[in-house]
Write an enzyme that holds these catalytic residues in place. Structure first.
Site, PDB file in Angstrom:
ATOM      1  N   PHE A  38       0.493  -0.937   0.146  1.00 58.48           N
ATOM      2  CA  PHE A  38      -0.029   0.305  -0.001  1.00 58.48           C
ATOM      3  C   PHE A  38       0.842   1.320  -0.099  1.00 58.48           C
ATOM      4  CE2 PHE A  38      -3.847  -2.432   0.536  1.00 58.48           C
ATOM      5  CZ  PHE A  38      -4.741  -1.795   0.063  1.00 58.48           C
ATOM      6  N   GLU A  39       1.831   1.055   0.218  1.00 56.85           N
ATOM      7  CA  GLU A  39       3.278   2.123   0.195  1.00 56.85           C
ATOM      8  C   GLU A  39       2.744   2.784  -0.855  1.00 56.85           C
ATOM      9  OE1 GLU A  39       6.454   3.824   2.782  1.00 56.85           O
ATOM     10  OE2 GLU A  39       6.872   1.961   1.262  1.00 56.85           O
ATOM     11  N   THR A  40       3.832   2.300  -2.344  1.00 59.28           N
ATOM     12  CA  THR A  40       3.750   2.113  -3.025  1.00 59.28           C
ATOM     13  C   THR A  40       1.963   2.640  -4.167  1.00 59.28           C
ATOM     14  OG1 THR A  40       5.598   0.713  -3.781  1.00 59.28           O
ATOM     15  CG2 THR A  40       4.516   1.354  -5.696  1.00 59.28           C
ATOM     16  N   CYS A  77     -10.532   8.658  -4.150  1.00 60.80           N
ATOM     17  CA  CYS A  77      -9.614   7.627  -4.404  1.00 60.80           C
ATOM     18  C   CYS A  77      -9.617   7.063  -2.954  1.00 60.80           C
ATOM     19  CB  CYS A  77      -8.474   9.204  -4.350  1.00 60.80           C
ATOM     20  SG  CYS A  77      -7.865  10.120  -2.893  1.00 60.80           S
ATOM     21  N   CYS A  80      -9.913   7.027   0.601  1.00 59.83           N
ATOM     22  CA  CYS A  80     -10.809   8.464   0.792  1.00 59.83           C
ATOM     23  C   CYS A  80     -11.284   6.759   1.195  1.00 59.83           C
ATOM     24  CB  CYS A  80     -11.539   8.793  -0.397  1.00 59.83           C
ATOM     25  SG  CYS A  80     -11.500  10.194  -1.127  1.00 59.83           S
ATOM     26  N   CYS A  92       0.201 -12.417   0.056  1.00 59.42           N
ATOM     27  CA  CYS A  92       0.640 -13.734  -0.731  1.00 59.42           C
ATOM     28  C   CYS A  92       0.884 -14.951  -0.193  1.00 59.42           C
ATOM     29  CB  CYS A  92       0.514 -13.401  -2.527  1.00 59.42           C
ATOM     30  SG  CYS A  92      -0.114 -12.573  -3.012  1.00 59.42           S
ATOM     31  N   CYS A 151     -10.779  15.209   2.113  1.00 55.41           N
ATOM     32  CA  CYS A 151      -9.191  14.137   1.407  1.00 55.41           C
ATOM     33  C   CYS A 151      -7.801  15.014   1.017  1.00 55.41           C
ATOM     34  CB  CYS A 151      -9.425  12.885   0.485  1.00 55.41           C
ATOM     35  SG  CYS A 151      -7.928  12.165  -0.455  1.00 55.41           S
TER      36      CYS A 151
END
Length: 250
Positions: A38-40, A77, A80, A92, A151
């Site tokens: 999620f950082e990327t 986005c 949000c 995974c 946001c």
């Protein structure tokens, strides 16, 4: 198969600087998410909002998959959605995956990209689509009400915080120790017991005390602290260390 296609491949760790460099080299019509953390994704989200580029989020783990098309100025986005919808957690490597899950997520992304690139916007799905192949379940969520005027990524006074290089997790090679230290972008308290149990389930050797967790993985040893900071032993390559960190710790 199509001789008119040209593919330019770039092997790099994608961050704000790299995305700006890629944009300077090409015209971008669409971004397809094939990333694994999620950082990327939040960097991509901010980049897409800044330059008004549509992008299609896709993720999968186990038998569960999710896909959503984000259109700047029109839809909520990714940021949000984070407070209202659980979008991540297991990886995974820690939970496994079955190949049909991957195939279905990529098919969902591909068909939406064909609609968008051929300007058939009326045919596009305007919902967040999730499924679980093992449980034989699907869900479509109408999420337009989740768009937030405040946001920081897509709101009225957006600042694109994830394009700030300082907001990225920081890594540093530890001198003389064949190790890389990784600090998350934000402090968070880690439940070491939960992490240890999940990693033991996939066969990793894990040792724990009240302050830290030690994970033995092939030729690497990962020391995880309660604040989310980790030291990856057995490499001085920052990109390799970050990949190992995201693989097991999400």
């Amino acid at each position: 198969m199509n001789s008119d296609c040209e593919i330019d491949a770039y092997v790099c760790d994608v961050g704000p600087v790299e995305l700006e460099q890629l944009k300077a080299k090409m015209n971008i019509d669409l971004i397809l998410d094939g990333t694994d953390n999620f950082e990327t994704r939040l960097v991509i989200n901010d980049f897409a909002q800044k330059y008004h580029l549509p992008w299609i989020y896709g993720a999968c783990v186990g038998s569960y998959g999710i896909s959503y098309t984000i259109i700047p100025r029109e839809t909520p986005c990714l940021y949000c959605l984070l407070e209202a919808i659980p979008l991540g957690g297991a990886t995974c490597d820690t939970a496994g995956i079955i190949s049909p899950t991957v195939q279905l997520v990529t098919s969902l992304q591909l068909v939406e990209s064909l609609k968008l690139l051929t300007e058939n916007r009326n045919a596009m799905r305007d919902t967040l689509y999730t499924f679980d192949l093992w449980e034989n379940s699907t869900r479509e969520l109408t999420i337009q009400p989740l768009k937030k005027s405040d946001c920081p990524c897509c709101g009225d006074e957006k600042t694109h915080p994830f394009l700030d290089v300082q907001a990225m997790s920081r890594s540093a090679v530890l001198c003389g120790r064949d190790a890389v230290q990784i600090r998350p972008s934000h402090y968070h308290q880690t439940d070491l017991e939960i992490v240890a149990n999940k990693l033991r389930e996939i066969g990793l050797v894990v040792k724990k005390n009240d302050q830290l967790l030690i994970i033995e993985e092939n030729r690497h040893r990962i020391v995880l602290f309660k604040d989310g900071r980790a030291i990856v032993h057995g490499t001085t390559d920052k990109n390799e260390a970050k990949s190992i960190y995201h693989r097991y710790l999400g």
